[in-house]
Design an enzyme around this catalytic site. Structure first.
Site, PDB file in Angstrom:
ATOM      1  N   TYR A 205      34.583  39.717  32.334  1.00  0.00           N
ATOM      2  CA  TYR A 205      34.065  40.152  33.870  1.00  0.00           C
ATOM      3  C   TYR A 205      32.836  40.949  33.660  1.00  0.00           C
ATOM      4  O   TYR A 205      31.781  40.527  34.409  1.00  0.00           O
ATOM      5  CB  TYR A 205      34.896  41.128  34.294  1.00  0.00           C
ATOM      6  CG  TYR A 205      36.149  40.813  34.792  1.00  0.00           C
ATOM      7  CD1 TYR A 205      37.022  40.205  36.142  1.00  0.00           C
ATOM      8  CD2 TYR A 205      37.801  40.183  33.817  1.00  0.00           C
ATOM      9  CE1 TYR A 205      37.959  39.274  36.369  1.00  0.00           C
ATOM     10  CE2 TYR A 205      39.087  39.942  34.432  1.00  0.00           C
ATOM     11  CZ  TYR A 205      39.027  39.456  35.849  1.00  0.00           C
ATOM     12  OH  TYR A 205      39.888  38.761  36.091  1.00  0.00           O
TER      13      TYR A 205
ATOM     14  N   ASN B 287      37.065  33.889  45.229  1.00  0.00           N
ATOM     15  CA  ASN B 287      37.050  31.625  44.753  1.00  0.00           C
ATOM     16  C   ASN B 287      38.057  31.189  45.671  1.00  0.00           C
ATOM     17  O   ASN B 287      39.433  31.224  45.534  1.00  0.00           O
ATOM     18  CB  ASN B 287      37.876  31.785  43.969  1.00  0.00           C
ATOM     19  CG  ASN B 287      37.544  30.239  42.902  1.00  0.00           C
ATOM     20  OD1 ASN B 287      37.147  30.022  43.963  1.00  0.00           O
ATOM     21  ND2 ASN B 287      37.546  30.058  41.903  1.00  0.00           N
TER      22      ASN B 287
ATOM     23  N   CYS C 183      38.338  29.705  38.064  1.00  0.00           N
ATOM     24  CA  CYS C 183      38.711  31.222  37.920  1.00  0.00           C
ATOM     25  C   CYS C 183      39.333  32.267  37.015  1.00  0.00           C
ATOM     26  O   CYS C 183      39.488  32.939  36.493  1.00  0.00           O
ATOM     27  CB  CYS C 183      38.965  31.905  39.410  1.00  0.00           C
ATOM     28  SG  CYS C 183      40.414  31.330  39.921  1.00  0.00           S
ATOM     29  N   HIS C 184      40.562  31.129  36.217  1.00  0.00           N
ATOM     30  CA  HIS C 184      41.390  31.444  35.491  1.00  0.00           C
ATOM     31  C   HIS C 184      40.577  31.487  34.102  1.00  0.00           C
ATOM     32  O   HIS C 184      41.452  32.613  33.180  1.00  0.00           O
ATOM     33  CB  HIS C 184      42.760  30.638  35.540  1.00  0.00           C
ATOM     34  CG  HIS C 184      41.749  29.087  34.965  1.00  0.00           C
ATOM     35  ND1 HIS C 184      41.184  27.757  35.874  1.00  0.00           N
ATOM     36  CD2 HIS C 184      42.303  28.485  33.917  1.00  0.00           C
ATOM     37  CE1 HIS C 184      41.555  27.214  35.475  1.00  0.00           C
ATOM     38  NE2 HIS C 184      41.387  27.712  33.693  1.00  0.00           N
TER      39      HIS C 184
ATOM     40  N   GLU D  97      45.154  24.877  28.201  1.00  0.00           N
ATOM     41  CA  GLU D  97      43.231  24.592  27.918  1.00  0.00           C
ATOM     42  C   GLU D  97      42.931  25.410  26.619  1.00  0.00           C
ATOM     43  O   GLU D  97      42.191  25.370  25.530  1.00  0.00           O
ATOM     44  CB  GLU D  97      42.328  25.210  28.838  1.00  0.00           C
ATOM     45  CG  GLU D  97      41.811  24.682  29.919  1.00  0.00           C
ATOM     46  CD  GLU D  97      41.637  25.294  31.214  1.00  0.00           C
ATOM     47  OE1 GLU D  97      40.475  26.036  30.417  1.00  0.00           O
ATOM     48  OE2 GLU D  97      41.282  24.954  31.994  1.00  0.00           O
TER      49      GLU D  97
END
Length: 183
Positions: free
Chosen positions: A112, A135, A143-144, A172
C-alpha cells in the site's frame, strides 16, 4: 483503460439493468462480468452464494464473452494478463491507483505504501486502501496483488474476502501471510 463520461457508478451497479452480462464458474465461486456494450464495467465474485444480478438471464456480447474466455484461461494457469477494454469510473486519485494496479505483472505484488508513493501520495495509506477496495473490476484490475509491507493480507472486498485474495495470490505463486489473529 478508458473511462467514458457515461460510465456507471459501481455502487449502483446492482440496481441498473446491465447492457451485457456473462457468468462463469471458477475455483473461487461464480463470477459475473458486466459490460456497457464497449467495455467491462464491473466484475463480481460470488459472496455468500449470491451475485448482484442473479435474477437476470445472461446477455452476452463480444466484450463480456472475451472476458469470460480470458478469465477461464487465467484460472487454468494459461493466461497471465488480460487484454480487455475496461471503464473505471472514479476520482482522479482512484484512477491513478487503478492504473498502477493494471501495470502489475502475474505474481508481482506491491505494498500500500509503495502504491501511495507511485501515485504521488506517499502518506495517504488509508486513501490508497480505499481506492484499492473500490476497484469495480477485481482480478482483471488486480487489486489482489496489494499487500501490507510485511507481505500480510489486510483485507479484500471481493468474493469471500481474505480467503478469495489468498487463493488468487497462491494461484499466482505469491508468498503471503494471513492477517494477524484478533487479540
Amino acid at each position: 483503460m478508458t473511462t467514458p463520461d457515461s460510465a456507471l457508478d459501481p455502487a449502483l451497479d446492482s440496481a441498473i439493468d446491465p447492457v451485457a452480462l456473462r457468468r462463469l464458474e471458477s475455483p473461487i465461486g461464480r463470477i459475473e462480468v458486466v459490460g456497457d456494450g464497449t467495455a467491462i464495467i464491473s466484475l463480481a465474485i460470488e459472496h455468500e452464494g449470491a451475485l448482484p444480478h442473479d435474477e437476470l438471464d445472461e446477455r452476452p456480447d463480444e466484450v463480456t464473452s472475451r472476458a469470460v474466455a480470458q478469465l477461464e484461461e487465467y484460472f487454468a494457469g494459461h493466461r497471465h494478463d488480460f487484454d480487455l477494454p475496461v471503464a473505471l469510473p472514479g476520482t482522479v486519485f482512484q484512477q491513478a491507483v487503478w492504473e498502477q494496479l493494471v501495470e502489475l505483472e502475474w505474481g508481482e505484488v506491491i505494498s500500500y505504501g509503495e502504491l501511495g508513493h507511485a501515485t504521488g501520495r506517499a502518506s495517504a495509506g488509508r486513501a490508497v486502501g480505499g481506492a484499492v477496495g473500490a476497484n469495480p473490476i477485481p482480478i482483471i484490475v488486480p487489486c489482489h496483488r496489494v499487500l501490507a509491507s510485511d507481505g500480510r493480507i489486510t483485507g479484500y472486498s471481493a468474493g469471500e474476502g481474505i480467503a478469495t485474495k489468498s487463493w488468487l495470490l497462491a494461484h499466482e505463486g505469491v508468498a503471503h501471510k494471513l492477517p494477524r489473529p484478533a487479540a
